[in-house]
Scaffold this active site. Sequence first.
Site, mmCIF file in Angstrom:
data_model
loop_
_atom_site.group_PDB
_atom_site.id
_atom_site.type_symbol
_atom_site.label_atom_id
_atom_site.label_comp_id
_atom_site.label_asym_id
_atom_site.label_seq_id
_atom_site.Cartn_x
_atom_site.Cartn_y
_atom_site.Cartn_z
ATOM 1 N N GLN A 104 -1.810 -0.039 -77.541
ATOM 2 C CA GLN A 104 -2.076 1.627 -77.695
ATOM 3 C C GLN A 104 -3.128 2.351 -76.634
ATOM 4 O O GLN A 104 -2.654 3.322 -76.083
ATOM 5 C CB GLN A 104 -2.857 1.594 -79.149
ATOM 6 C CG GLN A 104 -3.345 3.173 -79.377
ATOM 7 C CD GLN A 104 -3.963 3.269 -80.550
ATOM 8 O OE1 GLN A 104 -3.115 3.611 -81.424
ATOM 9 N NE2 GLN A 104 -5.269 3.136 -81.056
ATOM 10 N N HIS A 120 -15.590 0.710 -85.345
ATOM 11 C CA HIS A 120 -15.666 2.106 -85.096
ATOM 12 C C HIS A 120 -17.010 2.709 -84.588
ATOM 13 O O HIS A 120 -17.300 3.337 -83.860
ATOM 14 C CB HIS A 120 -15.136 3.038 -86.472
ATOM 15 C CG HIS A 120 -13.869 2.670 -86.968
ATOM 16 N ND1 HIS A 120 -13.504 2.067 -87.945
ATOM 17 C CD2 HIS A 120 -12.643 3.066 -86.194
ATOM 18 C CE1 HIS A 120 -11.999 2.184 -88.147
ATOM 19 N NE2 HIS A 120 -11.622 2.676 -87.060
HETATM 20 O O1 PAF Z 1 -5.893 3.489 -83.638
HETATM 21 C C1 PAF Z 1 -5.762 4.237 -84.422
HETATM 22 O O2 PAF Z 1 -6.687 4.276 -85.562
HETATM 23 C C2 PAF Z 1 -4.904 5.308 -84.443
HETATM 24 O O3 PAF Z 1 -3.699 4.895 -83.819
HETATM 25 C C3 PAF Z 1 -5.238 6.642 -83.630
HETATM 26 C C4 PAF Z 1 -5.560 6.484 -82.168
HETATM 27 C C5 PAF Z 1 -6.424 7.103 -84.328
HETATM 28 C C6 PAF Z 1 -4.330 7.669 -83.978
HETATM 29 O O4 PAF Z 1 -4.054 8.175 -84.898
#
Ligand code: PAF
Length: 282
Positions: free
Chosen positions: A155, A37
């Site tokens: 995603q 992150h």
């Molecule tokens: O990847 C994640 O942590 C989640 O799927 C996100 C993009 C924050 C959506 O809740």
Amino acid sequence: MEVFHAQTQLKEHLESIISSKKTIGFVPTMGAIHQGHLSLLQQALNQNDIVVVSIFVNPTQFNNQQDLDKYPRTLERDVALIKMLSDNIIVYAPTVDDIYNGTTIAQKFEYDGLESEMEGANRPGHFDGVGTIVKMLFEIIKPTNAYFGEKDFQQLQIVRKMVQKNNLDVNVVGCPIFREESGLAMSSRNERLSEKAKQKATYIYKVLQEAKDVFQKSDVKQTVDYVTAAFKKETDFTLEYFVVANEDNLQTVHQKETDKKYRAFIVAHIEEVRLIDNIALN
Ligand code: PAF
């Protein structure tokens, strides 16, 4: 550092930033902040005037109540880690009610079939939940650029499709997988592994790299056979799936074609922890 829990206050704060045409970089997270992150946040800091990070464990993307209950919630620690990177990052850590206003339900999305592959096939409704929360967050924050890790490659492609289909004015930036020195892809789930399993789990990326080699020298079938055999002999792992897919539509491929981009996707379990990874093959 500013931490907002209510969208009205956050919107008020962002209003002057948006009208002064400053660029906003946005990193959505579910917290349990790790180096992966922080690398997204660093990229956002490098490319925008203002950076916002959201920390929200989104209930509508969990199809298993136990998983949702067990998800780590470590806001204080997360904020401290973000502050160490930069004091200028705006944190949005809403309550479930601030987002869903009493109706915790996912909207239905159409992603041209991207949602039926891999993670979508195994987790019904998951990508409706992801689309719902990401769209809501985009509407609240109005980012110029939004950053998503390639670790969750499906995603990333789904968010791109959602943005395109809804004509949202946001640039979706895919960021390379951030790995431990050992090669293990960074994930909040790694925390649940014993030291021994963490060491063993480096096998996943090792096999992926070997699979890339096999793929380049031969064909899809040999690549799949190679990985299946590699996991059969490692009894600490359960291989959930290994798939070679077209990078754009995420459909499983059985035959290589020129001019197409391919990626290998894997899910393997060790110590009952579900680990996910992928690699570009060409
Ligand atoms: O990847 C994640 O942590 C989640 O799927 C996100 C993009 C924050 C959506 O809740």
